[in-house]
Scaffold this motif. Sequence first.
Motif, PDB file in Angstrom:
ATOM      1  N   LEU A  68       0.826  -1.211   0.000  1.00  0.00           N
ATOM      2  CA  LEU A  68       0.000   0.000   0.000  1.00  0.00           C
ATOM      3  C   LEU A  68       0.859   1.259   0.000  1.00  0.00           C
ATOM      4  O   LEU A  68       0.553   2.231  -0.699  1.00  0.00           O
ATOM      5  CB  LEU A  68      -0.935  -0.001   1.206  1.00  0.00           C
ATOM      6  CG  LEU A  68      -2.094  -0.996   1.136  1.00  0.00           C
ATOM      7  CD1 LEU A  68      -2.792  -1.088   2.485  1.00  0.00           C
ATOM      8  CD2 LEU A  68      -3.078  -0.592   0.065  1.00  0.00           C
ATOM      9  N   ARG A  73      -0.638   4.781  -1.030  1.00  0.00           N
ATOM     10  CA  ARG A  73      -1.930   4.719  -0.346  1.00  0.00           C
ATOM     11  C   ARG A  73      -1.677   4.757   1.155  1.00  0.00           C
ATOM     12  O   ARG A  73      -0.594   4.441   1.630  1.00  0.00           O
ATOM     13  CB  ARG A  73      -2.669   3.419  -0.683  1.00  0.00           C
ATOM     14  CG  ARG A  73      -2.887   3.199  -2.156  1.00  0.00           C
ATOM     15  CD  ARG A  73      -4.117   3.950  -2.633  1.00  0.00           C
ATOM     16  NE  ARG A  73      -4.477   3.560  -3.970  1.00  0.00           N
ATOM     17  CZ  ARG A  73      -4.212   4.271  -5.037  1.00  0.00           C
ATOM     18  NH1 ARG A  73      -3.553   5.391  -4.942  1.00  0.00           N
ATOM     19  NH2 ARG A  73      -4.597   3.868  -6.224  1.00  0.00           N
ATOM     20  N   SER A  77      -6.016   0.446   5.698  1.00  0.00           N
ATOM     21  CA  SER A  77      -7.195   0.431   4.844  1.00  0.00           C
ATOM     22  C   SER A  77      -7.750  -0.990   4.822  1.00  0.00           C
ATOM     23  O   SER A  77      -7.100  -1.924   5.303  1.00  0.00           O
ATOM     24  CB  SER A  77      -6.839   0.881   3.421  1.00  0.00           C
ATOM     25  OG  SER A  77      -6.225  -0.150   2.702  1.00  0.00           O
ATOM     26  N   TRP A  79      -7.762  -2.953   2.459  1.00  0.00           N
ATOM     27  CA  TRP A  79      -6.866  -3.803   1.671  1.00  0.00           C
ATOM     28  C   TRP A  79      -5.803  -4.466   2.536  1.00  0.00           C
ATOM     29  O   TRP A  79      -5.166  -5.432   2.121  1.00  0.00           O
ATOM     30  CB  TRP A  79      -6.193  -2.992   0.569  1.00  0.00           C
ATOM     31  CG  TRP A  79      -7.100  -2.737  -0.579  1.00  0.00           C
ATOM     32  CD1 TRP A  79      -7.716  -1.571  -0.883  1.00  0.00           C
ATOM     33  CD2 TRP A  79      -7.520  -3.681  -1.561  1.00  0.00           C
ATOM     34  NE1 TRP A  79      -8.492  -1.728  -2.008  1.00  0.00           N
ATOM     35  CE2 TRP A  79      -8.381  -3.023  -2.437  1.00  0.00           C
ATOM     36  CE3 TRP A  79      -7.246  -5.021  -1.778  1.00  0.00           C
ATOM     37  CZ2 TRP A  79      -8.983  -3.651  -3.515  1.00  0.00           C
ATOM     38  CZ3 TRP A  79      -7.843  -5.660  -2.848  1.00  0.00           C
ATOM     39  CH2 TRP A  79      -8.694  -4.972  -3.708  1.00  0.00           C
TER      40      TRP A  79
END
Length: 98
Positions: A68, A73, A77, A79
């Motif tokens: 990430l 990012r 998160s 993810w």
Amino acid sequence: MSYRQDDDKSLDVVQRWVISTLLIVVGGAPASTLAAYSTHLADEDYTSAVGLWVMSCVIGLGVAAAVLVVHRRFPVSPWLLAGLIPSAIGAYFLFWHR
């Protein structure tokens, strides 16, 4: 936007995907191996098996967070849960399928 800027952006995207793939392969192998071995060790030493399983969780989360960050990012998160996939499979065999 000039041709040079497009080319630089394209190269940057390719570099991020190459690094991400390397992270997933190099970091995912130990996480998967620890999760798989913990299921085999559970018959002999259950507490050590759980310890290996926890280490596979930590490695998987670290790899997911690194991917990430490489893709610019925020590391916290949904993810991030993708890093727990090998550990989730190992947990099924370690805790419920004995």
